[in-house]
Design an enzyme around this catalytic site. Structure first.
Site, PDB file in Angstrom:
ATOM      1  N   ALA A 127      63.401  22.952  60.657  1.00 14.00           N
ATOM      2  CA  ALA A 127      63.692  23.231  59.256  1.00 14.00           C
ATOM      3  C   ALA A 127      65.171  23.103  58.916  1.00 14.00           C
ATOM      4  O   ALA A 127      65.599  23.506  57.835  1.00 14.00           O
ATOM      5  CB  ALA A 127      63.201  24.638  58.917  1.00 14.00           C
ATOM      6  N   ASN A 195      64.731  30.866  63.961  1.00 13.76           N
ATOM      7  CA  ASN A 195      64.855  29.856  65.012  1.00 13.76           C
ATOM      8  C   ASN A 195      65.877  28.796  64.619  1.00 13.76           C
ATOM      9  O   ASN A 195      66.539  28.202  65.466  1.00 13.76           O
ATOM     10  CB  ASN A 195      63.489  29.210  65.277  1.00 13.76           C
ATOM     11  CG  ASN A 195      62.551  30.133  66.026  1.00 13.76           C
ATOM     12  OD1 ASN A 195      62.894  30.661  67.077  1.00 13.76           O
ATOM     13  ND2 ASN A 195      61.379  30.344  65.471  1.00 13.76           N
ATOM     14  N   HIS A 225      68.644  27.250  53.432  1.00 13.52           N
ATOM     15  CA  HIS A 225      69.690  27.413  54.437  1.00 13.52           C
ATOM     16  C   HIS A 225      70.921  26.611  54.031  1.00 13.52           C
ATOM     17  O   HIS A 225      70.812  25.415  53.741  1.00 13.52           O
ATOM     18  CB  HIS A 225      69.216  26.913  55.805  1.00 13.52           C
ATOM     19  CG  HIS A 225      67.920  27.491  56.266  1.00 13.52           C
ATOM     20  ND1 HIS A 225      67.772  28.819  56.613  1.00 13.52           N
ATOM     21  CD2 HIS A 225      66.693  26.923  56.414  1.00 13.52           C
ATOM     22  CE1 HIS A 225      66.517  29.036  56.975  1.00 13.52           C
ATOM     23  NE2 HIS A 225      65.848  27.903  56.864  1.00 13.52           N
TER      24      HIS A 225
END
Length: 273
Positions: A127, A195, A225
């Site tokens: 991701a 993660n 993010h």
């Protein structure tokens, strides 16, 4: 392992949540040079119907047995199972694709085990955007790395850090910073969520120097993010907004990243470091 001839590499999948299921179906539809050999799940019976609809039914095995029938094992399971999945794979000199990368911080001897047996642990981009750039910068000197994560409330529900510190986010109506620390601390406090922070830290300056902020944000619908990197070769920032999968803790792009990683294994043209 195979000798690189026409014999396809066998791929097994540990965990049949949204990611594992999508990867299994992609392999069944066809990825050059690969074949789906086996799967494992906590409750395999609930997957029997769709597994039976695949072009070729894979074996259903306990996770510890996957390494016996595969050249590559894709880990899509809860982080507590990473060791039992990865150790048998790398000790046989095979490849483990690990998504629960946070678990590697508590099982870092698996890296030495892979080295000693000529196995390999591969962490797909998942991701997170820009891991190639971070890896390149790390070949020089990186001064600092910071990641700011914003997630919808349901994507953070039940995180150990929130439980341990008595933080209730259910009634939050505006963005609330719930964590500020290192990637190692983030991985421990938010094992199902961060993660990406560990992958970023391993690509760059390590889990104890990589800084992480986490925000519970009712104004966003996507896992967001933002990464800021300062190095002697470049200064760059990146933002990615990931659409959640059926599991709100995991972005839809994570499964696609695994599929892309598998396709690269036999691709005639490979883009990226």
């Amino acid at each position: 392992m195979t000798d690189g001839s026409s014999i396809p590499l066998r791929v097994a999948i540990a965990g049949l949540g949204p990611i594992g299921t999508r990867v299994a179906k992609a392999l069944d539809q066809g990825i050059d040079g690969l074949t789906l050999s086996a799967v494992s799940a906590a409750n395999i019976e609930k997957h029997r119907e769709w597994l039976g609809q695949l072009g070729q039914m894979p074996k259903t095995l306990p996770i510890e047995a996957l390494a016996d029938v595969a050249d590559i094992v894709v880990e899509c399971a809860p982080s507590r199972l990473v060791r039992s999945i990865v150790a048998p794979v790398v000790s046989r000199g095979k490849i483990a694709l690990v998504l629960s990368v946070g678990a590697l911080l508590e099982n870092d001897d698996l890296i030495a085990l892979a080295k000693d047996n000529r196995g390999q642990i591969v962490v797909p981009t998942g991701a997170l955007i820009g891991l190639d750039a971070v890896t390149a910068a790390a070949a020089g000197t990186i001064h600092s790395v910071k990641m700011v994560t914003r997630k919808p409330l349901r994507g953070l529900a039940g995180a150990p850090y929130l439980v341990e510190h008595g933080i209730d986010i259910e009634g939050v109506v505006e963005p609330l910073k719930i964590f500020d620390g290192t990637a190692r601390q983030a991985a421990k406090g938010f094992p199902a969520n961060l993660n990406v922070a560990v992958a970023l830290s391993l690509a760059g300056i390590g889990p104890d120097r990589t800084r992480v902020e986490i925000w519970a944000d009712p104004t966003v619908t996507r896992n967001t993010h933002r990464i800021e990197v300062d190095s002697d070769s470049a200064r760059f920032s990146m933002v990615i907004e990931n659409i959640p999968s059926e599991n709100p803790k995991t972005g839809l792009i994570t499964a696609l990243s695994v599929i892309a990683c598998l396709r690269k294994l036999h691709a005639p043209l490979r883009i990226g470091t």
